[in-house]
Design a protein around this motif. Sequence first.
Motif, PDB file in Angstrom:
ATOM      1  N   GLU A  19       0.922  -1.232   0.058  1.00 18.23           N
ATOM      2  CA  GLU A  19       0.092   0.028   0.088  1.00 18.23           C
ATOM      3  C   GLU A  19       0.956   1.276  -0.067  1.00 18.23           C
ATOM      4  OE1 GLU A  19      -3.760   2.019   2.492  1.00 18.23           O
ATOM      5  OE2 GLU A  19      -2.874  -0.025   3.207  1.00 18.23           O
ATOM      6  N   LYS A  20       1.960   1.508   0.551  1.00 15.23           N
ATOM      7  CA  LYS A  20       2.886   2.415   0.797  1.00 15.23           C
ATOM      8  C   LYS A  20       3.456   2.360  -0.455  1.00 15.23           C
ATOM      9  CE  LYS A  20       4.185   1.807   5.697  1.00 15.23           C
ATOM     10  NZ  LYS A  20       5.496   1.149   6.575  1.00 15.23           N
ATOM     11  N   THR A  21       4.048   1.206  -1.171  1.00 17.74           N
ATOM     12  CA  THR A  21       4.437   1.671  -2.618  1.00 17.74           C
ATOM     13  C   THR A  21       3.602   2.218  -3.483  1.00 17.74           C
ATOM     14  OG1 THR A  21       5.668  -0.343  -2.017  1.00 17.74           O
ATOM     15  CG2 THR A  21       5.765   0.304  -4.542  1.00 17.74           C
ATOM     16  N   LEU A  22       2.198   1.427  -3.623  1.00 20.01           N
ATOM     17  CA  LEU A  22       1.209   2.234  -4.450  1.00 20.01           C
ATOM     18  C   LEU A  22       0.909   3.749  -4.046  1.00 20.01           C
ATOM     19  CD1 LEU A  22      -1.206  -1.019  -4.525  1.00 20.01           C
ATOM     20  CD2 LEU A  22       0.401   0.257  -6.432  1.00 20.01           C
ATOM     21  N   VAL A  71      10.980  10.442  -4.587  1.00 21.19           N
ATOM     22  CA  VAL A  71      11.120   9.710  -5.626  1.00 21.19           C
ATOM     23  C   VAL A  71      12.030  10.266  -6.778  1.00 21.19           C
ATOM     24  CG1 VAL A  71      10.328   8.386  -7.593  1.00 21.19           C
ATOM     25  CG2 VAL A  71       9.093   8.206  -5.416  1.00 21.19           C
ATOM     26  N   LEU A  72      11.566  11.659  -6.808  1.00 19.33           N
ATOM     27  CA  LEU A  72      12.416  12.478  -7.812  1.00 19.33           C
ATOM     28  C   LEU A  72      12.852  13.835  -7.124  1.00 19.33           C
ATOM     29  CD1 LEU A  72      10.249  15.147  -9.026  1.00 19.33           C
ATOM     30  CD2 LEU A  72       9.514  13.176 -10.340  1.00 19.33           C
ATOM     31  N   GLU A  73      13.784  14.358  -8.000  1.00 20.37           N
ATOM     32  CA  GLU A  73      14.367  15.763  -7.516  1.00 20.37           C
ATOM     33  C   GLU A  73      14.098  16.697  -8.405  1.00 20.37           C
ATOM     34  OE1 GLU A  73      18.425  16.096  -5.665  1.00 20.37           O
ATOM     35  OE2 GLU A  73      18.806  16.481  -7.658  1.00 20.37           O
ATOM     36  N   ARG A  74      13.516  17.986  -8.227  1.00 23.08           N
ATOM     37  CA  ARG A  74      13.322  19.147  -8.856  1.00 23.08           C
ATOM     38  C   ARG A  74      14.215  20.050  -8.659  1.00 23.08           C
ATOM     39  NH1 ARG A  74      10.277  24.092  -8.165  1.00 23.08           N
ATOM     40  NH2 ARG A  74       8.949  24.575  -9.902  1.00 23.08           N
ATOM     41  N   LYS A  91      16.000   6.487  -4.536  1.00 20.35           N
ATOM     42  CA  LYS A  91      15.017   5.921  -4.068  1.00 20.35           C
ATOM     43  C   LYS A  91      14.002   5.546  -5.323  1.00 20.35           C
ATOM     44  CE  LYS A  91      10.796   6.809  -0.947  1.00 20.35           C
ATOM     45  NZ  LYS A  91      10.274   7.811  -0.107  1.00 20.35           N
ATOM     46  N   GLY A  92      13.781   6.660  -6.141  1.00 27.79           N
ATOM     47  CA  GLY A  92      13.279   6.478  -7.575  1.00 27.79           C
ATOM     48  C   GLY A  92      13.837   5.587  -8.372  1.00 27.79           C
ATOM     49  N   GLU A  93      15.354   5.443  -8.609  1.00 29.02           N
ATOM     50  CA  GLU A  93      15.803   4.309  -9.254  1.00 29.02           C
ATOM     51  C   GLU A  93      15.523   3.131  -8.711  1.00 29.02           C
ATOM     52  OE1 GLU A  93      17.395   4.802 -12.092  1.00 29.02           O
ATOM     53  OE2 GLU A  93      17.899   6.777 -12.114  1.00 29.02           O
ATOM     54  N   ASP A  94      15.398   2.991  -7.445  1.00 24.40           N
ATOM     55  CA  ASP A  94      14.901   1.575  -7.189  1.00 24.40           C
ATOM     56  C   ASP A  94      13.686   0.948  -7.526  1.00 24.40           C
ATOM     57  OD1 ASP A  94      17.306   1.129  -5.573  1.00 24.40           O
ATOM     58  OD2 ASP A  94      16.470   1.461  -3.622  1.00 24.40           O
ATOM     59  N   LEU A  95      12.752   1.784  -7.830  1.00 20.67           N
ATOM     60  CA  LEU A  95      11.548   1.480  -8.552  1.00 20.67           C
ATOM     61  C   LEU A  95      11.655   0.836 -10.030  1.00 20.67           C
ATOM     62  CD1 LEU A  95       9.451   4.630  -7.610  1.00 20.67           C
ATOM     63  CD2 LEU A  95       9.151   2.189  -6.614  1.00 20.67           C
TER      64      LEU A  95
END
Length: 110
Positions: A19-22, A71-74, A91-95
């Motif tokens: 649920e956390k991932t979603l 997940v991403l950096e701006r 963290k985003g790359e791990d997805l």
Amino acid sequence: MAANNYVPKKPDVINCNIEKTLDVIGGKWAFLVLRELFVGTRRFGELQRLIPAVSPRALTSTLRHMEQKGVLERKVYPTVPVTVEYTLTPKGEDLHQIIREMKLWASKWT
């Protein structure tokens, strides 16, 4: 004889890792944004062109959500007009592996 009025409490929130991932990647446009950012850093306009069905408002909302989730950096550059680039965090790359597995599943079963 007195009636027993005890009612067990239900937890307000159930902690589930799926649920956390979603919550992070479950948005309508998040998968498409991730797909484009797995290739590398993208500007807002590039993302709009690469995902033509998304409105600027929906894209902005998705990017903000993903930034808040880490997940991403701006990165904003002080140009005229302002240049904004988006890059995946570790963290985003791990997805990437999760998305790849989902793609393989879809190829097999749909």
